[in-house]
Motif scaffolding. Structure first.
Motif, PDB file in Angstrom:
ATOM      1  N   GLY A 644       0.814  -1.210   0.000  1.00 20.45           N
ATOM      2  CA  GLY A 644       0.000   0.000   0.000  1.00 20.45           C
ATOM      3  C   GLY A 644       0.845   1.254   0.000  1.00 20.45           C
ATOM      4  O   GLY A 644       0.515   2.234  -0.684  1.00 20.45           O
ATOM      5  N   THR A 645       1.931   1.246   0.728  1.00 20.52           N
ATOM      6  CA  THR A 645       2.821   2.421   0.764  1.00 20.52           C
ATOM      7  C   THR A 645       3.440   2.675  -0.600  1.00 20.52           C
ATOM      8  O   THR A 645       3.518   3.823  -1.066  1.00 20.52           O
ATOM      9  N   LEU A 646       3.901   1.605  -1.258  1.00 21.28           N
ATOM     10  CA  LEU A 646       4.515   1.776  -2.579  1.00 21.28           C
ATOM     11  C   LEU A 646       3.492   2.225  -3.620  1.00 21.28           C
ATOM     12  O   LEU A 646       3.762   3.117  -4.440  1.00 21.28           O
ATOM     13  N   LEU A 647       2.311   1.605  -3.601  1.00 21.62           N
ATOM     14  CA  LEU A 647       1.276   2.008  -4.555  1.00 21.62           C
ATOM     15  C   LEU A 647       0.846   3.445  -4.290  1.00 21.62           C
ATOM     16  O   LEU A 647       0.610   4.227  -5.231  1.00 21.62           O
ATOM     17  N   ASN A 648       0.755   3.816  -3.064  1.00 17.96           N
ATOM     18  CA  ASN A 648       0.377   5.189  -2.724  1.00 17.96           C
ATOM     19  C   ASN A 648       1.423   6.179  -3.217  1.00 17.96           C
ATOM     20  O   ASN A 648       1.095   7.292  -3.642  1.00 17.96           O
ATOM     21  N   THR A 649       2.691   5.775  -3.187  1.00 19.41           N
ATOM     22  CA  THR A 649       3.753   6.653  -3.709  1.00 19.41           C
ATOM     23  C   THR A 649       3.541   6.919  -5.194  1.00 19.41           C
ATOM     24  O   THR A 649       3.671   8.068  -5.663  1.00 19.41           O
ATOM     25  N   ILE A 651       0.685   6.677  -6.880  1.00 16.63           N
ATOM     26  CA  ILE A 651      -0.547   7.448  -7.060  1.00 16.63           C
ATOM     27  C   ILE A 651      -0.307   8.925  -6.732  1.00 16.63           C
ATOM     28  O   ILE A 651      -0.771   9.832  -7.445  1.00 16.63           O
ATOM     29  N   CYS A 652       0.428   9.182  -5.642  1.00 18.15           N
ATOM     30  CA  CYS A 652       0.737  10.578  -5.277  1.00 18.15           C
ATOM     31  C   CYS A 652       1.499  11.282  -6.374  1.00 18.15           C
ATOM     32  O   CYS A 652       1.234  12.460  -6.703  1.00 18.15           O
ATOM     33  N   GLU A 653       2.466  10.567  -6.948  1.00 19.31           N
ATOM     34  CA  GLU A 653       3.246  11.167  -8.031  1.00 19.31           C
ATOM     35  C   GLU A 653       2.364  11.472  -9.228  1.00 19.31           C
ATOM     36  O   GLU A 653       2.465  12.554  -9.843  1.00 19.31           O
ATOM     37  N   LEU A 654       1.463  10.545  -9.580  1.00 19.06           N
ATOM     38  CA  LEU A 654       0.560  10.759 -10.724  1.00 19.06           C
ATOM     39  C   LEU A 654      -0.382  11.925 -10.440  1.00 19.06           C
ATOM     40  O   LEU A 654      -0.584  12.804 -11.310  1.00 19.06           O
ATOM     41  N   VAL A 703      -8.267  -2.110  -0.216  1.00 20.34           N
ATOM     42  CA  VAL A 703      -7.171  -1.256  -0.709  1.00 20.34           C
ATOM     43  C   VAL A 703      -7.209   0.137  -0.094  1.00 20.34           C
ATOM     44  O   VAL A 703      -6.162   0.675   0.292  1.00 20.34           O
ATOM     45  N   PRO A 704      -8.378   0.799   0.043  1.00 23.50           N
ATOM     46  CA  PRO A 704      -8.389   2.144   0.637  1.00 23.50           C
ATOM     47  C   PRO A 704      -7.813   2.192   2.048  1.00 23.50           C
ATOM     48  O   PRO A 704      -7.364   3.263   2.492  1.00 23.50           O
ATOM     49  N   VAL A 705      -7.802   1.057   2.742  1.00 25.25           N
ATOM     50  CA  VAL A 705      -7.238   1.030   4.085  1.00 25.25           C
ATOM     51  C   VAL A 705      -5.725   1.210   4.049  1.00 25.25           C
ATOM     52  O   VAL A 705      -5.134   1.852   4.925  1.00 25.25           O
ATOM     53  N   TYR A 706      -5.082   0.661   3.028  1.00 30.35           N
ATOM     54  CA  TYR A 706      -3.612   0.660   2.937  1.00 30.35           C
ATOM     55  C   TYR A 706      -3.075   1.767   2.027  1.00 30.35           C
ATOM     56  O   TYR A 706      -1.900   2.118   2.126  1.00 30.35           O
ATOM     57  N   VAL A 707      -3.921   2.295   1.117  1.00 31.53           N
ATOM     58  CA  VAL A 707      -3.489   3.329   0.168  1.00 31.53           C
ATOM     59  C   VAL A 707      -4.239   4.611   0.509  1.00 31.53           C
ATOM     60  O   VAL A 707      -5.463   4.717   0.252  1.00 31.53           O
ATOM     61  N   LYS A 708      -3.559   5.584   1.058  1.00 31.11           N
ATOM     62  CA  LYS A 708      -4.213   6.798   1.535  1.00 31.11           C
ATOM     63  C   LYS A 708      -4.846   7.603   0.403  1.00 31.11           C
ATOM     64  O   LYS A 708      -5.905   8.207   0.566  1.00 31.11           O
ATOM     65  N   LYS A 709      -4.211   7.639  -0.744  1.00 31.59           N
ATOM     66  CA  LYS A 709      -4.674   8.460  -1.862  1.00 31.59           C
ATOM     67  C   LYS A 709      -5.551   7.671  -2.849  1.00 31.59           C
ATOM     68  O   LYS A 709      -5.768   8.128  -3.976  1.00 31.59           O
ATOM     69  N   TRP A 710      -6.041   6.552  -2.412  1.00 35.05           N
ATOM     70  CA  TRP A 710      -6.825   5.722  -3.345  1.00 35.05           C
ATOM     71  C   TRP A 710      -8.133   6.420  -3.728  1.00 35.05           C
ATOM     72  O   TRP A 710      -8.479   6.507  -4.905  1.00 35.05           O
ATOM     73  N   LEU A 713      -7.532   9.323  -6.037  1.00 33.45           N
ATOM     74  CA  LEU A 713      -7.339   8.924  -7.432  1.00 33.45           C
ATOM     75  C   LEU A 713      -8.679   8.633  -8.103  1.00 33.45           C
ATOM     76  O   LEU A 713      -8.909   9.012  -9.267  1.00 33.45           O
ATOM     77  N   LYS A 714      -9.566   7.969  -7.373  1.00 30.44           N
ATOM     78  CA  LYS A 714     -10.873   7.672  -7.954  1.00 30.44           C
ATOM     79  C   LYS A 714     -11.647   8.960  -8.271  1.00 30.44           C
ATOM     80  O   LYS A 714     -12.246   9.095  -9.351  1.00 30.44           O
ATOM     81  N   GLU A 715     -11.641   9.900  -7.361  1.00 32.50           N
ATOM     82  CA  GLU A 715     -12.332  11.167  -7.590  1.00 32.50           C
ATOM     83  C   GLU A 715     -11.703  11.931  -8.741  1.00 32.50           C
ATOM     84  O   GLU A 715     -12.410  12.556  -9.553  1.00 32.50           O
ATOM     85  N   LEU A 716     -10.381  11.891  -8.830  1.00 36.00           N
ATOM     86  CA  LEU A 716      -9.696  12.560  -9.938  1.00 36.00           C
ATOM     87  C   LEU A 716     -10.094  11.940 -11.263  1.00 36.00           C
ATOM     88  O   LEU A 716     -10.314  12.646 -12.265  1.00 36.00           O
TER      89      LEU A 716
END
Length: 770
Positions: A644-649, A651-654, A703-710, A713-716
């Motif tokens: 989740g931390t890596l995926l969130n990284t 997503i944050c960059e995107l 997934v939303p529990v482990y990925v803060k920006k999930w 991303l969906k709203e975007l």
């Protein structure tokens, strides 16, 4: 016969002395006569009252005459006798000097005569091989020469010649003694270049040719005794024995101690003496056995004692001289190359070691009987008797070596840990008073109501258990080694137990220092190893919590000892630090891939869109690859947090790149939404902590529990394809889902990039408020 002058002087002195005595005698008689006459006169004058002046005058004249004679006699004594006395003293002094000179000459002649006699006896004894007499006579001659040299005022032309002669004869005697010594002990030695293995010593042999001895062997050969005593007199025996001892130890005793298969044979050859030779016997022993070593060494030394060294020289026997020279080195060799290997490696074998102690005592007793060893306590026997300390030291050394070997071994081989996993701790004896204290505690507290116990909430059987994960097989073996070592400490002597306990602590200190350094590069390059190291540290930290509590009642340690609990935070930090370092490597690699997407701008250009799409898919591929590597290795919760931390990284960059765009065309918006949807669709698929796909659905849904920006991303993704009205509706005056994920400024900036500047856009922007 005295000279004429001497007779005249003697006569003159005698006459003068006789004349003086005669005069004194006459004067004495005259004084007595005068005294009688004076007395008579006084009596007549005062007693008989007869005055006679004439008689008185005569007496006065007579007294004056006597006084003059006395004065003359005193003058004679003062002038003549004293002068003659001084002359006599001077003469006597000269005579005394002459006498002393004559005495000196006579003494020198006596020394010359004694020197000559001693040298004659020396040559005679040397020809007859009576070396003791020759050595003593040479010593006598040397003493006389030294006496001649002691007179500093005397110059003797022969003294230099005599000194040269005595030196030549000493060298001659030493040469003859050396030749005789060579005949007594003849060595056959291998070349020093060949001393690389046991086989090179097989050519070593010692031939002892000491002549005939008495049947009981109690009296040595006279020639042997004569040679050794003569060497002692000349001060050469110590040198000879020292050189012999060095060769004996290097080429015979030390090889017999080092090599278990090397043995010594003693062969008697008629009229030729005794031969000691080395031979090889097959054996499977890797290290020499103390009993066998003692037997081999005693065989050599006993033979030497009987044939060569059982000879008294002064207050010592030759065997004692040899023992003093080689014992220290031989003792060290016996300890380092023999007794060290016989120290037990298990506490159950300590009782059997008493046999080795007894053999060591018998060995030293035999050496003392032959005179090779003096004193009651030696380092060899002390080492054997102090077996408990040496056992602990050897055990500790072996444990540390084994532990280091495990720490530097391959970490890829793993074992699975489940909540049911328990350390294999052997059954420990009940501590003294344990049962009694337990019963008293129950009695004092009373039995609790069974119904109350049933109504209370029970802890899960998996409480404080390790989660399912994999650890290195070497770490499991390391923990088993620590437990086995602590078990050895239980029941050992207090000193041994304390030493073993701190050795176990040193194992974990060593792990803390060695493993991160030794495997540092692999931890950074290989995500699989970083995950295993994380689990290893957590596994060790988990068991250190209770390890001390389990063994505390059985170890003689003082109160206040921390046991192992103090090491727990350090191991937890170590595991976390290792895994975080690997996470940073993965983040850097992910961001580097996303940096090739050209900031996700101008995606209406096919080339730009292709590059951006490729970067997104590379990130997804990287995460999937990590998922397979970490699957079934990390605990589920750690796995999900890491992914989740890596995926969130990513997503944050995107999101940050999209939010930075100032103008997004319709086509750009569609393609950006496609990229976001790619992540939204394929991102959850990387959450596969378990090999069973069906069980992974639960974690993919969370997934939303482990990925803060999930959700951001969906709203975007929705905004990128939404109309102004839909955006305003989802903002819902700062209460909708968009307002949760974006700030007012972010949302306004995004609207300006997506839509042209129209009244409708302006109206929409006014509604984007909190």
């Amino acid at each position: 016969m005295s000279s004429f002058v001497t007779e005249v002087l003697a006569s003159s002195g005698k006459l003068e002395k006789d004349d003086l005595a005669c005069k004194i005698s006459k004067l004495s008689r005259k004084v007595e006569a005068t005294k009688e006459e004076v007395t008579d006169m006084i009596n007549k004058k005062y007693t008989e009252f007869m005055s006679s002046m004439e008689a008185a005058d005569e007496l006065v004249d007579q007294v004056e005459s006597v006084s003059k004679d006395i004065d003359l006699l005193k003058s004679c004594i003062e002038n003549e006798v004293k002068q003659n006395l001084h002359d006599a003293v001077t003469e006597y002094g000269k005579l005394k000097q002459q006498l002393e000179k004559n005495t000196t000459v006579i003494g020198m002649l006596q020394h010359l005569q004694e020197f000559d006699t001693a040298m004659e006896e020396y040559h005679k004894a040397l020809q007859e091989k009576n070396y003791v007499v020759a050595a003593k006579q040479h010593g006598t001659a040397q003493a006389n020469v030294d006496a001649l040299k002691a007179w500093k005022d005397t110059e003797l032309p022969l003294s230099q010649a005599l000194s040269s002669e005595i030196t030549i004869q000493r060298e001659n005697l030493i040469y003859h003694l050396g030749e005789e010594w060579k005949k007594l002990a003849v060595w056959k030695l291998p070349s020093t270049k060949e001393l690389t293995s046991m086989k090179s010593f097989l050519t070593t042999a010692l031939h002892l040719n000491t002549g005939a001895c008495k049947a009981d062997g109690s009296v040595p050969d006279p020639l042997l005794s004569s040679i050794l005593q003569a060497l002692s007199v000349q001060g050469e025996l110590h040198k000879k024995i020292k050189l012999f001892g060095q060769v004996l130890f290097k080429y015979m005793l030390k090889p017999l101690i080092l090599y278990p298969s090397l043995v010594v044979e003693v062969n008697s050859q008629p009229e030729q003496g005794i031969v000691l030779s080395l031979h090889c016997e097959e054996t499977k022993a890797e290290h020499p056995n103390p009993s066998q070593v003692y037997t081999k060494v005693l065989t050599v030394l006993t033979t030497l004692h009987k044939q060569l060294f059982d000879v008294p020289v002064g207050e010592k026997k030759v065997s004692e001289i040899l023992g003093d020279l080689i014992w220290e080195e031989m003792s060290d060799c016996l300890i380092c190359d023999c007794l060290v290997h016989s120290i037990p490696t298990n506490s159950s074998q300590l009782a059997e070691y008493s046999a080795v102690i007894k053999q060591t005592e018998e060995f030293e007793s035999s050496l003392k009987q032959m005179g090779y060893l003096t004193g009651d306590s030696t380092d060899l026997l002390k080492y054997a008797r102090n077996v408990n300390c040496h056992f602990a030291s050897k055990k500790c050394q072996d444990v540390i070596v084994s532990a280091r070997k495990l720490m530097t071994s391959d970490m890829h081989n793993t074992v699975k840990i489940t909540p049911e996993y328990k350390l294999s701790i052997p059954k420990l004896p009940n501590p003294a008073g344990g049962e009694k204290e337990k019963k008293e505690l129950i009695k004092k507290s009373g039995y609790r109501n069974q119904q109350t116990l049933e109504n209370e909430k029970q802890l899960s059987r998996h409480t404080l258990c390790l989660p399912v994960c994999r650890i290195s097989e070497s770490v499991q073996q390391l923990m088993d080694l620590a437990i086995h070592t602590l078990s050895e400490a239980v029941g050992s002597s207090p000193q041994c137990a304390v030493q073993l306990f701190y050795t176990v602590r040193n194992i974990f200190h060593l792990f803390y220092d060695v493993v991160p350094t030794y495997h540092k590069e692999n931890f950074l390059k290989l995500p699989h190893l970083a995950a295993i190291e994380h689990n290893n540290c957590m596994f060790i930290a988990h068991h250190l919590l209770t390890l001390g509590h389990q063994f505390k009642p059985h170890l003689p340690l003082k109160d206040g000892v921390a046991y192992f609990v103090d090491m727990v935070p350090g191991f937890r930090r170590l595991g976390a630090r290792c895994f975080v370092a690997q996470m940073n490597v993965q983040k850097a690699e992910m961001l580097e891939r996303l940096s090739t997407a050209r900031n996700f701008s101008n995606l209406d250009d096919e080339d730009n869109y292709s590059v951006a799409s490729k970067a997104i898919r590379q990130v997804i591929h990287q995460l999937r690859r990590l998922g397979k590597v970490w699957q079934d290795v990390l605990p589920v919760n750690i796995y999900c947090k890491a992914m989740g931390t890596l995926l969130n990284t990513a997503i944050c960059e995107l999101i940050n790149k999209i939010m930075m765009l100032e103008d997004i065309s319709n086509e750009d918006g569609d393609r950006l939404r496609t990229l976001c949807q790619t992540i939204i669709e394929e991102g959850p698929l990387v959450f596969t902590p378990l090999p069973d796909e069906n069980k992974n659905k639960k974690y993919q849904e969370e997934v939303p529990v482990y990925v803060k920006k999930w959700m951001t991303l969906k709203e975007l993704s929705i905004v990128l394809n939404a109309s102004l009205q839909e955006i305003v509706d989802r903002w819902a005056e700062g209460k909708g889902p968009l307002a949760v994920e974006f700030s007012c400024n972010e949302m306004k900036s995004l609207i300006r990039a997506l839509f042209k500047n129209t009244e409708r856009r302006a109206a929409a922007l006014t509604k984007i408020v909190k």
